[in-house]
Design a protein around this motif. Structure first.
Motif, mmCIF file in Angstrom:
data_model
loop_
_atom_site.group_PDB
_atom_site.id
_atom_site.type_symbol
_atom_site.label_atom_id
_atom_site.label_comp_id
_atom_site.label_asym_id
_atom_site.label_seq_id
_atom_site.Cartn_x
_atom_site.Cartn_y
_atom_site.Cartn_z
ATOM 1 N N VAL A 301 4.674 -10.894 11.817
ATOM 2 C CA VAL A 301 4.661 -12.157 12.558
ATOM 3 C C VAL A 301 3.741 -13.162 11.870
ATOM 4 N N ARG A 302 2.601 -12.688 11.402
ATOM 5 C CA ARG A 302 1.662 -13.543 10.680
ATOM 6 C C ARG A 302 2.321 -14.128 9.430
ATOM 7 N N LEU A 303 3.059 -13.309 8.695
ATOM 8 C CA LEU A 303 3.750 -13.789 7.507
ATOM 9 C C LEU A 303 4.827 -14.807 7.873
ATOM 10 N N GLY A 304 5.468 -14.596 8.999
ATOM 11 C CA GLY A 304 6.514 -15.514 9.435
ATOM 12 C C GLY A 304 5.999 -16.877 9.805
ATOM 13 N N CYS A 358 -9.969 -5.184 8.657
ATOM 14 C CA CYS A 358 -9.932 -6.234 9.684
ATOM 15 C C CYS A 358 -10.576 -7.521 9.172
ATOM 16 N N ALA A 359 -11.674 -7.389 8.434
ATOM 17 C CA ALA A 359 -12.360 -8.567 7.902
ATOM 18 C C ALA A 359 -11.506 -9.282 6.858
ATOM 19 N N THR A 363 -9.423 -12.878 7.781
ATOM 20 C CA THR A 363 -9.884 -14.114 7.132
ATOM 21 C C THR A 363 -8.973 -14.536 5.986
ATOM 22 N N ALA A 364 -7.833 -13.867 5.846
ATOM 23 C CA ALA A 364 -6.934 -14.168 4.725
ATOM 24 C C ALA A 364 -6.194 -15.478 4.912
ATOM 25 N N GLY A 365 -6.120 -15.968 6.147
ATOM 26 C CA GLY A 365 -5.333 -17.167 6.385
ATOM 27 C C GLY A 365 -3.880 -16.900 6.049
ATOM 28 N N HIS A 366 -3.294 -17.796 5.239
ATOM 29 C CA HIS A 366 -1.905 -17.609 4.817
ATOM 30 C C HIS A 366 -1.824 -17.200 3.349
ATOM 31 N N LEU A 371 -3.961 -10.813 2.240
ATOM 32 C CA LEU A 371 -3.460 -10.077 3.396
ATOM 33 C C LEU A 371 -2.955 -8.702 2.975
ATOM 34 N N SER A 372 -2.322 -8.630 1.813
ATOM 35 C CA SER A 372 -1.834 -7.341 1.299
ATOM 36 C C SER A 372 -2.992 -6.385 1.049
#
Length: 464
Positions: A301-304, A358-359, A363-366, A371-372
């Motif tokens: 969902v975050r990636l979407g 989690c950190a 904090t990866a944003g987009h 995120l990976s």
């Protein structure tokens, strides 16, 4: 005269090394088969549910499989406690096969209640795969329990990687047979579960759990017939499962050949309440699974939120593949670390990786590469808590009640994961992904407190 009296008893003892080697080979094979069965169905489960019942309930249908795996752990481990590992694993795979067949029938009839029932029973395949890791350590040498348990966990990687790529082929083949679209993978899942059940039914002999109980009963016999091998397999376990001199860990606690009456969930809970190491083992498995599911479930969902529809599926596939690699690919290394440095140390290491995940993800944003990385760390943290927690749990209770305690652990783990999947959706909708990862990090605090809690006076602890 004494040698003549003891020789028959010693000669009749099973060759533990040979049995364990055969058991590991068999479990490794069936874990691959079962892993393919589970993953090939899950790969299209949400799509099939959306087509039959609508997008709104697709996630609920997927959760039904998780809940089914958790609930089936109760009867499966009860059978194991009374009759051994073989009938319990065969039952779990058989129930999973029935579930796969019902999903196919639901796809043909478009009957939503049948779909939910099928997905619930389909969880039997997952229940069998989870219980296989415990079967691997019934006869394991004390210093190799973590590695041998992690080997069976690692075998899941093969099925998890191969199955999604086979789903399209299975669908094309079965569509030619007249099955509805997306039903074919579940037909293949049912066939895989049947194959795994048949292989275990015919080849998992002697039963490792019943053999371990026999060795434990022999070791409890003060006569000279209780030789060194029996003593090594069945000696009293430490409260923390840590290494002894030379890196070895003491063996499991002794018990009789037959499981005690009433060795069900209530008896298991009573044992866990009295045993700090068992509580830590269950907490590590459950909390690690909860954090992993909560963050992983909402990552697509975050990636979407930041990518076009044409790119989302490709990115989701890449990110989740890296996550799965973190979960399973390095489990043999985690198992070695568990045996080398102790269960508690690896649990704390897994917790550290979960917090780092989690950190980084929160904090990866987009930024997809970051995120990976967070999802890889999430998988590694899950592996640490799962392997070390499962090993600690297995050796901290007696053989008589061990299957029930392990079933209780899988029940709690499954319900924790299902609850996390549901709650994470609401948190994502109303607060966002960064808040979700923050709450997931907070969830590990009780586990840290439990892992750092001193062992009560009089209870054995790690030496290293």
């Amino acid at each position: 005269m004494a040698s003549h009296l003891t020789a028959p008893r010693t000669a009749a003892r099973p060759d533990v090394t040979s049995i364990q080697r055969r058991t590991l080979r068999l479990l490794f094979t069936t874990q691959i088969i079962g892993g393919i069965g589970v993953t090939i169905g899950i790969a299209v489960g949400a799509l099939l549910a959306a087509r039959i019942a609508g997008t709104a309930v697709a996630g609920v249908a997927q959760s039904a499989g998780v809940v089914g795996a958790a609930l089936l752990a109760v009867p499966v481990t009860r059978i194991m406690a009374r009759h051994g590992r073989r009938p319990g694993l065969v039952l779990a795979y058989t129930v999973g096969a029935v579930g796969g067949a019902l999903v196919v029938l639901a796809a043909a009839t478009r009957w939503v209640p049948l779909l939910f029932l099928g997905m619930l029973l389909f969880g039997g395949g997952t229940a069998a795969n989870l219980q296989a890791r415990y079967t691997a350590v019934d006869l394991a040498e004390p210093a190799r329990r973590g590695r041998q348990l992690s080997l069976i966990v690692w075998a899941t990687t093969i099925g998890a990687v191969a199955a999604p790529n086979s789903a399209a082929l299975a669908d094309r083949v079965t569509t030619g047979w007249g099955l509805p679209p997306l039903a074919g993978p579940f037909a293949f899942s049912a066939a895989a579960f049947v194959l795994a059940a048949v292989v275990l039914l015919g080849l998992l002999r002697p039963d490792p759990l019943l053999t371990a109980r026999r060795l434990a009963a022999t070791a409890a016999d003060p006569s000279p017939a209780a030789d060194a091998t029996a003593t090594a397999v069945a000696a009293e376990a430490p409260a923390d499962g840590g290494p002894t001199r030379g890196g070895a860990t003491p063996a499991a606690a002794p018990a009789g050949v037959r499981a005690p009456r009433g060795a069900g969930m209530w008896a298991a809970w009573s044992v866990v309440r009295r045993q700090p190491a068992a509580r830590l083992g269950i907490a590590a498995v459950a909390v690690g699974h909860l954090v992993m599911v909560a963050v992983m479930a909402m990552t697509p969902v975050r990636l979407g939120e930041s990518h076009a529809d044409a790119d989302v599926l490709r990115l989701v596939g890449i990110v989740l593949s890296l996550h799965i690699a973190g979960m399973y690919a390095f489990s043999p290394v985690v198992g070695w670390l568990t045996d080398r440095f102790g269960r508690r140390a690896v649990i704390l290491g897994g917790v550290g990786l979960l917090l780092a995940a989690c950190a980084v993800a929160g904090t990866a944003g987009h930024h997809t590469p970051r995120l990976s990385i967070g999802l890889v760390l999430l998988g590694l943290g899950w592996s640490g808590t799962m392997v070390a927690g499962s090993t600690l749990l297995s050796e901290s209770v007696s053989a008589g009640v061990r299957p029930s305690v392990q079933g209780l652990s899988d029940l709690i783990m499954g319900l924790a994961g299902a609850g996390a999947a549901v709650v994470s959706g609401f948190v994502m909708q109303f607060a966002g992904y960064p808040v979700l990862t923050l709450l997931a990090a907070v969830a590990v605090v009780p586990l840290v407190a439990l892992a750092l809690r001193p062992v009560p006076t009089g209870a054995p602890d790690e030496e290293g």
